[in-house]
Design a protein around this motif. Structure first.
Motif, PDB file in Angstrom:
ATOM      1  N   SER A  41      -2.036 -14.782  -7.592  1.00  0.00           N
ATOM      2  CA  SER A  41      -1.096 -15.279  -6.597  1.00  0.00           C
ATOM      3  C   SER A  41      -0.548 -14.114  -5.788  1.00  0.00           C
ATOM      4  O   SER A  41      -0.588 -12.960  -6.183  1.00  0.00           O
ATOM      5  CB  SER A  41       0.063 -15.978  -7.318  1.00  0.00           C
ATOM      6  N   GLY A  42       0.011 -14.429  -4.665  1.00  0.00           N
ATOM      7  CA  GLY A  42       0.708 -13.422  -3.869  1.00  0.00           C
ATOM      8  C   GLY A  42       2.197 -13.509  -4.158  1.00  0.00           C
ATOM      9  O   GLY A  42       2.605 -14.038  -5.190  1.00  0.00           O
ATOM     10  N   GLY A  43       2.994 -12.944  -3.238  1.00  0.00           N
ATOM     11  CA  GLY A  43       4.437 -12.967  -3.426  1.00  0.00           C
ATOM     12  C   GLY A  43       4.876 -11.841  -4.352  1.00  0.00           C
ATOM     13  O   GLY A  43       4.073 -11.095  -4.892  1.00  0.00           O
ATOM     14  N   GLU A  82       1.159  -4.126   4.383  1.00  0.00           N
ATOM     15  CA  GLU A  82       2.220  -4.320   3.374  1.00  0.00           C
ATOM     16  C   GLU A  82       2.237  -5.762   2.863  1.00  0.00           C
ATOM     17  O   GLU A  82       2.467  -6.012   1.688  1.00  0.00           O
ATOM     18  CB  GLU A  82       3.560  -4.010   4.045  1.00  0.00           C
ATOM     19  N   ALA A  83       1.981  -6.721   3.756  1.00  0.00           N
ATOM     20  CA  ALA A  83       2.078  -8.151   3.404  1.00  0.00           C
ATOM     21  C   ALA A  83       0.818  -8.687   2.725  1.00  0.00           C
ATOM     22  O   ALA A  83       0.772  -9.856   2.351  1.00  0.00           O
ATOM     23  CB  ALA A  83       2.354  -8.969   4.660  1.00  0.00           C
ATOM     24  N   SER A  84      -0.196  -7.835   2.524  1.00  0.00           N
ATOM     25  CA  SER A  84      -1.466  -8.299   1.961  1.00  0.00           C
ATOM     26  C   SER A  84      -1.337  -8.600   0.466  1.00  0.00           C
ATOM     27  O   SER A  84      -0.924  -7.731  -0.317  1.00  0.00           O
ATOM     28  CB  SER A  84      -2.548  -7.245   2.176  1.00  0.00           C
ATOM     29  N   ASN A  85      -1.711  -9.807   0.059  1.00  0.00           N
ATOM     30  CA  ASN A  85      -1.710 -10.142  -1.364  1.00  0.00           C
ATOM     31  C   ASN A  85      -2.746  -9.301  -2.105  1.00  0.00           C
ATOM     32  O   ASN A  85      -2.540  -8.913  -3.258  1.00  0.00           O
ATOM     33  CB  ASN A  85      -2.003 -11.629  -1.558  1.00  0.00           C
ATOM     34  N   TYR A  86      -3.865  -9.029  -1.415  1.00  0.00           N
ATOM     35  CA  TYR A  86      -4.891  -8.179  -2.031  1.00  0.00           C
ATOM     36  C   TYR A  86      -4.313  -6.791  -2.321  1.00  0.00           C
ATOM     37  O   TYR A  86      -4.451  -6.258  -3.430  1.00  0.00           O
ATOM     38  CB  TYR A  86      -6.107  -8.045  -1.118  1.00  0.00           C
TER      39      TYR A  86
END
Ligand code: 6PG
Length: 239
Positions: A41-43, A82-86
């Motif tokens: 998951s991201g976040g 910065e916002a990349s879940n990877y």
């Protein structure tokens, strides 16, 4: 599938227990099927869990060579953003654990979203023809979204496709996203939903009290996997 709710003292205790459960699910999956496909998951919530999997006891006992890594969703940004879940998962887990690139199946957030969605679905169908991910990690937004399945999104009505491009509302910093859909999330053998902090309290309470009613409002309440569904929340989110 009636979800199980586990309440932990705090984020650290939750992360430690979920790390142990993911590691044991991975070993079980490899013992039973020779492989384990995990969707991350991201976040912010899973970051500590990622760190724990890549360190200490898990570093030694985790079946790294037989695990493939996938994502439940991605923001349409470059993999070094910065916002990349990877990027988050690479820095906290895949990099420190030395996971070889051929085991990592990231959603190409830098490409046109529809193309990235179709290519990711093709990769999933190629590698996991029955669509049954072994472990899926998900979060829950204060608005009740999970992965990038947002309230009111047409993606919630998807019945065929496993991966779609969506647009979040303006309250989300990155609006363009690619997400797995309910048809493939519900094929999973084990799903963990992680929710911490008071902001998630209304969603957690609604799902605990009446998941069917909550499903009218909160996409995360629509999860109904073939396998186990475990909500892991801290005291602040449990209220
Ligand atoms: C994303 C996530 C999303 C996340 C929730 C919770 O890409 O944003 O996949 O579904 O899990 O927004 O996020 P936090 O863990 O930061 O509260």
């Amino acid at each position: 599938m009636t979800p199980t709710f586990l309440v932990f003292e705090d984020h650290e205790a939750l992360s430690r227990e979920v790390a142990a459960r993911v590691a044991s699910a991975a070993r079980e999956s490899v013992a039973g099927r020779g492989r384990c496909a995990i969707a991350l998951s991201g976040g912010a919530t899973p970051q500590r869990l990622h760190q724990l999997l890549a360190s200490g006891e898990h570093r030694e006992s985790f079946p790294w060579p037989d695990v493939s890594w996938w994502w439940s969703d991605e923001r349409c940004v470059s993999p070094d953003a910065e916002a990349s879940n990877y990027r988050m998962a690479f820095e906290a887990l895949l990099g420190p654990a030395g996971v070889p690139p051929e085991r990592v199946h990231r959603i190409e957030g830098e490409r046109p979203p529809e193309l990235a969605a179709r290519e990711y679905e093709a990769a999933l169908r190629r590698e996991i023809p029955d669509g049954a991910l072994d472990v899926v990690l998900l979060g829950a937004g204060a608005d009740g979204h999970t992965a990038s399945l947002f309230p009111g999104s047409t993606a919630l009505a998807e019945r065929e496709r496993w991966v779609v491009a969506v647009e979040a509302d303006a309250s989300h910093p990155v609006r363009e996203r690619v997400t797995l859909t309910l048809p493939v999330l519900d094929r999973a053998r084990e799903v963990f939903v992680l929710a911490t902090g008071a902001a998630k309290r209304a969603v957690v309470r609604a799902v605990r009290e009446d998941a069917a009613a909550a499903a009218q409002r909160y996409p995360v309440a629509r999860l109904s996997p073939l396998g186990r569904l475990t909500w892991c929340v801290d005291r602040a989110a449990a209220g």
